[in-house]
Design an enzyme around this catalytic site. Structure first.
Site, PDB file in Angstrom:
ATOM      1  N   ILE A   1       0.816  -1.222   0.000  1.00  0.00           N
ATOM      2  CA  ILE A   1       0.000   0.000   0.000  1.00  0.00           C
ATOM      3  C   ILE A   1       0.848   1.270   0.000  1.00  0.00           C
ATOM      4  O   ILE A   1       0.287   2.364  -0.077  1.00  0.00           O
ATOM      5  CB  ILE A   1      -0.964   0.030   1.201  1.00  0.00           C
ATOM      6  CG1 ILE A   1      -0.190  -0.060   2.524  1.00  0.00           C
ATOM      7  CG2 ILE A   1      -1.985  -1.073   1.091  1.00  0.00           C
ATOM      8  CD1 ILE A   1      -1.074   0.090   3.752  1.00  0.00           C
ATOM      9  N   GLY A   2       2.169   1.151   0.083  1.00  0.00           N
ATOM     10  CA  GLY A   2       2.990   2.362   0.078  1.00  0.00           C
ATOM     11  C   GLY A   2       4.458   2.054  -0.033  1.00  0.00           C
ATOM     12  O   GLY A   2       4.925   0.970   0.341  1.00  0.00           O
ATOM     13  N   ARG A   3       5.184   3.015  -0.573  1.00  0.00           N
ATOM     14  CA  ARG A   3       6.643   2.907  -0.690  1.00  0.00           C
ATOM     15  C   ARG A   3       7.265   4.185  -0.184  1.00  0.00           C
ATOM     16  O   ARG A   3       6.710   5.266  -0.346  1.00  0.00           O
ATOM     17  CB  ARG A   3       7.065   2.700  -2.152  1.00  0.00           C
ATOM     18  CG  ARG A   3       6.590   1.417  -2.785  1.00  0.00           C
ATOM     19  CD  ARG A   3       6.959   1.412  -4.269  1.00  0.00           C
ATOM     20  NE  ARG A   3       6.435   0.251  -4.965  1.00  0.00           N
ATOM     21  CZ  ARG A   3       7.096  -0.882  -5.115  1.00  0.00           C
ATOM     22  NH1 ARG A   3       8.307  -0.992  -4.606  1.00  0.00           N
ATOM     23  NH2 ARG A   3       6.565  -1.892  -5.764  1.00  0.00           N
ATOM     24  N   GLY A   4       8.427   4.076   0.413  1.00  0.00           N
ATOM     25  CA  GLY A   4       9.157   5.247   0.878  1.00  0.00           C
ATOM     26  C   GLY A   4      10.606   5.134   0.502  1.00  0.00           C
ATOM     27  O   GLY A   4      11.023   4.213  -0.204  1.00  0.00           O
ATOM     28  N   GLY A   5      11.383   6.091   0.996  1.00  0.00           N
ATOM     29  CA  GLY A   5      12.798   6.107   0.654  1.00  0.00           C
ATOM     30  C   GLY A   5      13.563   4.922   1.185  1.00  0.00           C
ATOM     31  O   GLY A   5      14.564   4.510   0.609  1.00  0.00           O
ATOM     32  N   MET A   6      13.089   4.337   2.312  1.00  0.00           N
ATOM     33  CA  MET A   6      13.859   3.222   2.862  1.00  0.00           C
ATOM     34  C   MET A   6      12.989   2.028   3.251  1.00  0.00           C
ATOM     35  O   MET A   6      13.498   1.056   3.774  1.00  0.00           O
ATOM     36  CB  MET A   6      14.653   3.689   4.083  1.00  0.00           C
ATOM     37  CG  MET A   6      13.816   4.085   5.293  1.00  0.00           C
ATOM     38  SD  MET A   6      14.870   4.515   6.697  1.00  0.00           S
ATOM     39  CE  MET A   6      13.648   4.795   7.976  1.00  0.00           C
ATOM     40  N   ALA A   7      11.688   2.079   2.999  1.00  0.00           N
ATOM     41  CA  ALA A   7      10.828   0.982   3.433  1.00  0.00           C
ATOM     42  C   ALA A   7       9.629   0.847   2.507  1.00  0.00           C
ATOM     43  O   ALA A   7       9.310   1.739   1.717  1.00  0.00           O
ATOM     44  CB  ALA A   7      10.357   1.209   4.870  1.00  0.00           C
TER      45      ALA A   7
ATOM     46  N   VAL B   1       5.438  -0.522   2.699  1.00  0.00           N
ATOM     47  CA  VAL B   1       4.363  -0.699   3.668  1.00  0.00           C
ATOM     48  C   VAL B   1       3.296  -1.617   3.064  1.00  0.00           C
ATOM     49  O   VAL B   1       2.871  -1.408   1.928  1.00  0.00           O
ATOM     50  CB  VAL B   1       3.734   0.643   4.076  1.00  0.00           C
ATOM     51  CG1 VAL B   1       2.658   0.431   5.135  1.00  0.00           C
ATOM     52  CG2 VAL B   1       4.809   1.593   4.601  1.00  0.00           C
TER      53      VAL B   1
ATOM     54  N   ASP C   1      10.955  15.561   9.944  1.00  0.00           N
ATOM     55  CA  ASP C   1      10.577  15.380   8.538  1.00  0.00           C
ATOM     56  C   ASP C   1       9.085  15.631   8.333  1.00  0.00           C
ATOM     57  O   ASP C   1       8.392  14.844   7.704  1.00  0.00           O
ATOM     58  CB  ASP C   1      10.951  13.966   8.072  1.00  0.00           C
ATOM     59  CG  ASP C   1      10.968  13.845   6.542  1.00  0.00           C
ATOM     60  OD1 ASP C   1      11.091  14.886   5.865  1.00  0.00           O
ATOM     61  OD2 ASP C   1      10.850  12.721   6.042  1.00  0.00           O
TER      62      ASP C   1
END
Length: 623
Positions: free
Chosen positions: A18-24, A26, A143
């Site tokens: 359901i989600g992507r980030g700079g280091m992980a 989800v 952040d």
């Protein structure tokens, strides 16, 4: 693509990404022990070998787990799992968090339009409430940005991703001392951009940037590179929000510009004070922030990034023009006055040196041998289409270029993890050694089909399009008495189904009409139940007959198959048994015997008795 196990820690059943980030990344998941939906953040496998990222990820778990506030996404559990990835078997840490069903402020601002003032103030107040609590607990977020603020369907605000949050007691660690800048460029405080030690007021600056963008549709500073944006945070004053969006009142301008003061001593000192002033401004009340004219940056001001001190210009003994904010007495403290005078002399000396150098070049240049102009080697940003991060980095490195990774974007036509765009764009000539920001695909974004059954067509269309879906065709259907005319009966795809953004949703709409059934031969109770089920009313008439069983329908005024409006009254005729005829007495020849109890002379019982006068004299006889 990492092959996540179906079950983590023998407890969490892993669902879709359901989600992507700079280091992980989800995933949505289901806690089988507590029977609840959760979100699980798992460190990306390509980051697992980097001890810095591991430390930050674990620090996020520790920081977030210590916080318990309705406006902060809760952390329930942490753990580590050995996962089969494209890099081999890797032990990855994960965080189990509260699942928030909603959208981010970044999604809300995606079209570049501002948010209504009341709504922007509500979101900012929720963020400041969360920061007030976290600061009280000794945690600095570091952040704050639109992508880290969730809005739930009921209007609640949730601050998430304490991925680079730091305990205040740890604020002087080597990460800061080595001038590593953490955060997102458009929301960095000046002290973060300079690599200085941050405190709670840095979060308030970022919250001011968030509020500015919600009010105007764009952040206070923009630029082609992160460095240029960071430089503006340090050295340039933001344009007042009302200069971008005209309906913003002066009190809101003052609150925003105070939050964005370059010197943290001139900002709001606590999240609570910021929140109070903001709500007062929205209500039209007085605020503590000074006039907007107080926040103009001096023309001669210049500031270097990463630890170089600012160089404000000032007149002898007078406060610097547009200091942040001006002191109420009109006098600068002695320490600042002394520092300003010192820098003034430094600037004068520097300017004299520059003027002397220019004069030397003008008057002595003809007698000096001409030096060759240094050659700048230029290369074009290559087309990285079809490449993943590793391949793109190698392609840029071959040309002497550095690569930074931008925020992943959802795309329909590019496979997840592959190149989408570059900044500077592909084909641009840049100097060797330049840095290129590369954005990769996060795949086709998914969303949930909202349940719009029972809504009108217009309301359903708005709800569907609000989820990033496409409204398709409508089909009118009969015989749905549980829905009034014009209400949505069903959708395709079905409600609550997970689909790609942009998916076309078709709908069935109730016509408000039903078909009359064949009731003949039914028992009256069954017939009336059938009419009730179709939303029809009825009237019962009886008809005596021996040709049908009693209580059987033998007639109806609307024929089978007739289409009628819901609520139409149907008259049905029901058989009843005919009345039984009275028995006919048999004739007799015998004269009935007189009743021995009857007196023949009784006038009431003997009709032959004379009722008036004496007996009649027989005229045929004499007396």
């Amino acid at each position: 693509m990492d092959q996540l196990p179906r079950m983590l820690a023998d407890r969490y059943e892993v669902g879709r990404l359901i989600g992507r980030g700079g280091m992980a990344q989800v995933y949505i998941a289901y806690d089988t022990r507590l029977s609840r939906t959760v979100a699980i953040k798992i460190l990306r496998s390509d980051m697992a070998a980097d001890e810095t990222f591991l430390a930050r990820f674990r620090r996020e778990a520790q920081s977030s787990a210590a916080l318990n506030h309705p406006s902060i996404v809760a952390v329930y559990d942490t753990g580590e799992e050995e996962i089969d990835t494209r890099h081999g078997l890797v032990t990855l840490p994960f965080i189990v968090m509260e699942y928030v069903n909603g959208q981010t402020v970044r999604d809300l601002l995606a079209d570049g339009d501002p948010i209504p003032i009341d709504e922007a103030a509500h979101v900012a107040a929720g963020v400041l409430s969360a920061l007030e609590y976290s600061h009280r607990e000794g945690i600095i977020h570091r952040d704050i940005k639109p992508g880290n603020i969730m809005l739930t369907p009921d209007g609640s605000v949730k601050v998430m991703d304490f991925g680079i949050a730091r305990a205040m007691a740890d604020a002087h660690s080597s990460v800061t001392q080595t001038n590593t800048v953490v955060g997102t460029a458009q929301y960095l405080s000046p002290e973060q951009a300079r690599g200085e030690v941050v405190d709670t007021r840095s979060d308030l600056y970022s919250a001011g940037c968030l509020l500015y963008e919600m009010l105007t549709g764009k952040p206070p500073f923009t630029g082609d590179t992160a460095i240029s944006v960071a430089y503006q945070h340090v050295s340039e004053a933001p344009v007042p929000p009302s200069s971008v969006t005209a309906d913003i009142p002066d009190t809101i301008d003052r609150v925003v510009l105070k939050a964005l003061a370059k010197d943290r001593e001139d900002r709001y000192q606590t999240a609570a004070a910021f929140r109070r002033d903001l709500l007062s401004a929205v209500r039209g009340q007085q605020v503590t922030a000074p006039a907007t004219s107080a926040y103009a940056v001096p023309a001669a001001a210049a500031t270097a990034l990463m630890g170089t001190a600012a160089i404000p210009a000032a007149a002898d003994g007078a406060p610097a023009t547009g200091s942040y904010p001006p002191y109420q007495t009109g006098q600068l403290p002695a320490q600042r006055e002394k520092r300003s005078n010192s820098w003034l002399w430094a600037i004068i000396v520097l300017l004299l040196a520059i003027l002397g150098f220019i004069a030397f070049q003008v008057f002595a240049g003809n007698d000096s041998p001409e030096e060759p102009t240094p050659t700048v080697e230029l290369v074009e940003v290559p087309n990285l289409a079809g490449m993943d991060q590793q391949e793109a980095r190698a392609a840029l490195s071959d040309l002497g270029l550095e690569m930074t990774i931008g925020e992943p974007v959802e795309t329909d036509g590019v496979e997840s993890g592959l190149f989408v765009s570059a900044n500077p764009p592909v084909g641009t000539s840049v100097e060797t050694g330049s840095t290129v920001e590369v954005v990769f695909s996060a795949g086709v974004g998914e969303t949930t089909v909202p349940d719009v059954t029972g809504l009108s067509v217009d309301a359903a269309r708005r709800a569907i399009e609000a989820e990033g879906l496409t409204w398709g065709s409508t089909t009118t259907v009969d015989n749905r008495p549980e829905f009034s005319e014009g209400e949505i009966v069903s959708t395709d795809p079905a409600p609550n189904e997970q689909v790609a953004r942009g998916t076309v949703v078709n709908a069935e709409v109730s016509s408000g009409r039903v078909t009359v059934p064949n009731l003949l031969g039914m028992n009256v109770e069954i017939a009336t139940a059938e009419l009730d089920a179709r939303g029809l009313s009825y009237r019962i008439e009886s008809s005596p007959t021996d040709e049908a069983d009693p209580d059987t329908v033998i007639g109806q005024d609307f024929r089978e198959g007739s289409i009628v409006d819901q609520g139409q009254r149907i008259t049905i005729t029901v058989a009843v048994a005919p009345p039984t005829p009275s028995p006919t007495p048999e004739p007799t020849t015998e004269e009935p015997s007189p009743d021995p109890t009857t007196d023949p002379t009784d006038e009431e019982s003997n009709p032959r008795a004379t009722t008036t006068g004496p007996p009649e004299t027989n005229p045929g006889r004499g007396n």
